[in-house]
Design an enzyme around this catalytic site. Sequence first.
Site, PDB file in Angstrom:
ATOM      1  N   HIS A  70      47.017  34.333  58.112  1.00 57.23           N
ATOM      2  CA  HIS A  70      47.117  33.571  56.866  1.00 57.23           C
ATOM      3  C   HIS A  70      47.794  32.203  57.021  1.00 57.23           C
ATOM      4  CE1 HIS A  70      46.004  37.414  55.091  1.00 57.23           C
ATOM      5  NE2 HIS A  70      45.815  36.825  53.938  1.00 57.23           N
ATOM      6  N   HIS A  97      41.370  34.277  55.639  1.00 54.69           N
ATOM      7  CA  HIS A  97      41.338  34.182  54.180  1.00 54.69           C
ATOM      8  C   HIS A  97      41.058  32.738  53.803  1.00 54.69           C
ATOM      9  CE1 HIS A  97      42.207  34.427  49.978  1.00 54.69           C
ATOM     10  NE2 HIS A  97      42.777  35.625  50.040  1.00 54.69           N
ATOM     11  N   HIS A 131      35.767  41.003  50.509  1.00 53.03           N
ATOM     12  CA  HIS A 131      36.966  40.733  49.718  1.00 53.03           C
ATOM     13  C   HIS A 131      36.644  39.689  48.651  1.00 53.03           C
ATOM     14  CE1 HIS A 131      41.041  39.140  48.926  1.00 53.03           C
ATOM     15  NE2 HIS A 131      41.491  40.309  49.364  1.00 53.03           N
ATOM     16  N   GLU A 178      39.608  45.576  48.496  1.00 49.50           N
ATOM     17  CA  GLU A 178      39.599  44.653  47.346  1.00 49.50           C
ATOM     18  C   GLU A 178      38.263  43.913  47.243  1.00 49.50           C
ATOM     19  OE1 GLU A 178      44.287  43.449  47.241  1.00 49.50           O
ATOM     20  OE2 GLU A 178      43.052  42.433  48.730  1.00 49.50           O
ATOM     21  N   GLU A 188      40.847  42.209  40.525  1.00 50.64           N
ATOM     22  CA  GLU A 188      42.089  41.465  40.748  1.00 50.64           C
ATOM     23  C   GLU A 188      42.126  40.188  39.909  1.00 50.64           C
ATOM     24  OE1 GLU A 188      44.391  39.311  44.497  1.00 50.64           O
ATOM     25  OE2 GLU A 188      42.802  40.772  44.880  1.00 50.64           O
ATOM     26  N   CYS A 246      43.475  37.407  40.584  1.00 48.92           N
ATOM     27  CA  CYS A 246      43.143  36.263  41.442  1.00 48.92           C
ATOM     28  C   CYS A 246      41.641  36.073  41.583  1.00 48.92           C
ATOM     29  CB  CYS A 246      43.748  36.451  42.834  1.00 48.92           C
ATOM     30  SG  CYS A 246      45.501  36.041  42.952  1.00 48.92           S
ATOM     31  N   CYS A 265      50.394  37.450  44.801  1.00 42.92           N
ATOM     32  CA  CYS A 265      49.502  36.302  44.661  1.00 42.92           C
ATOM     33  C   CYS A 265      49.089  36.048  43.217  1.00 42.92           C
ATOM     34  CB  CYS A 265      48.263  36.498  45.530  1.00 42.92           C
ATOM     35  SG  CYS A 265      47.441  38.091  45.293  1.00 42.92           S
ATOM     36  N   CYS A 266      48.945  37.106  42.410  1.00 45.53           N
ATOM     37  CA  CYS A 266      48.343  36.959  41.081  1.00 45.53           C
ATOM     38  C   CYS A 266      49.222  36.239  40.053  1.00 45.53           C
ATOM     39  CB  CYS A 266      47.920  38.318  40.547  1.00 45.53           C
ATOM     40  SG  CYS A 266      46.530  39.042  41.462  1.00 45.53           S
TER      41      CYS A 266
END
Length: 638
Positions: free
Chosen positions: A135, A187, A263, A315, A331, A333, A411-412
């Site tokens: 990441h 990602h 994802h 996810e 999610e 996000c 993250c959200c």
Amino acid sequence: MDKIKPLPLKDVEISGSFWDRYIALMREKVIPYQWEILGDRVLDAAKSHCLKNFEIAAGKSQGEFYGMVFQDSDLYKWLECVAYSLETKPDPKLEALADDAISLIGAAQRPDGYINTYYTIKEPEGRWTNLQQGHELYCAGHLIEAAVAYYSATGKRTLLDIALRFADCIDNVFGLEDGKINGYPGHQEVELALYKLFETTRDRRYLSLAAYFTNQRGKAPNYFDAEQEKIGYNEIFPHITPLDRTYSQSHLPPVKQRSAIGHAVRAVYMYSAMADLAAELNDTALLAACDALYEDITTKKMYITGAIGSAAFAERFTSPYDLPNDLIYGETCASVGLMMFCRRMNALYGDARYADVMERALYNTVLAGISLSGTEFFYVNPLETEPRKIPHNPNYEHIKPVRQKWFDCACCPSNLARTVMGLGGYAYGKTKDALYVNLYCEGSARDGSRGINIYTQYPFENTATLIISGGKFDLYLRNPETAPIQTISINNEPVSPREEKGYIVLEREWQGDTIFIRFDMQPKLIYCANEVQHNIGKAAVTRGPIVYCIEQADNGTLLGSYLLDENAPITVAKPPDGIPAEAVALESSAFKYEQAGTELYTSAKPALKPCGITLIPYFLWANRGENEMRVFIPVKPK
């Protein structure tokens, strides 16, 4: 390709009874609360350690790295949200706080421009050795986005210069030239951030780097396969390693992809960058991929709430029409990312249907992600819950019947906050000869001499008044799919304008003219395609862009025993206690199966008895404690 451009946030004001609540919530509660979280000063919430990680990486403190490998991004998204807040309303104290955070980031930057607290503290020799899971580029993307936003808001270059040094570091490391790494991020995020950096600086190196990461992805031999085979490879997320390359959308080059797969957040971030690049580089092949991916999502893999990503495992997107109500991941996000993708597609095509989906995601899944208090959040957004079974069934481990104060993977909350504070960038668009209204939010917008003032209580009320000035230009008013415009007048005179790609188009010399719009807000029953088999015979209730649900607090337990009466009118009602006064609840006659006794199995037929039913906006559920909830309800036919 010519495209519609968003208006700068400084030229847009979002207000009114609906959005004032959320804008004030962000400024007064969410931004301060998340700052406290980042500093580990909320004792009963999940630990962040984010600021401490930066202090350690900067040599200002001692200790070990703690948190997710992408923990840095929480601070970057907080800064982006702060930037949007400052651009629309200056706040010297908040700006000073942000400047202190920026100084800390700068202190943690390495001499070559590199910034990442995980690798600086925990694995200094591991830089760029695990692109699939590390990441580093994801965090870099969020740093760049924050830097661009903060520079736009304040004119200060400190964070922008930090981001430029890091972007230059990345440019020196990655590429097809000899001695460079020919990989790409596990990602996706840096691609769309680099495009924003290009827009700000007009330095085409950043555009080229964004294009490189996109074009290199998925080529054979697969970079991640080779990476995993290297001696000393560090598995940060062992559960990711055995997944096939569809998980990270690296199974094919993006230009060849036609099915939304893997994802969900990674996917829509990548699609957003693809749309940016298609427009800037006039890449029709890349645009064709965007077209196909958008159609695949919105016609086969999207929930009525604008949620995407059906499966908790990885996810991810699954097969077409696999849209479980109770096991959904959905999610927050991912719906933020869907809004980003829709905004770019709308800008490319000038077609309102993309803004319709953007609105669906906003008013349902995105806003469901935050409590009315502003200090609790949903990561996962189910369409059906039975709280009593959740703790005992591991299949529901990802489902929370109430919002959480924070998450280990956080993250959200910050993604939601930056979206709400950046809403002005979604609401309007402009070209040389036209202004576009995509979201009917009360407030105003300015583009030079051209101006729009909107007075409305949409999405709960069915009218809007617009005052338009600034001379001759075309005004494009989105005709919402879920709340079609019934009547429109200018200066009290009815008009019959043309419609183009879902927009009502008004051509005029605007001199403070008043437009009055009436929307169709009649409640509707919405059914699924039969391919969504568990929803056959069921319907969701909508009113305008709002999806409604039934909740235990209003209707009692065993919500699965209720049936909507297809013959009964659905009427507007006063919101129940615990729901904001400006909201609109719905009531209708219904039926409920009642059964004598408690035997698990019986030959006694349940009695179907008439009753009433109350529905509330889906995004407001779970604000009154732990409750059963359902969106899709069986319908008793005529």
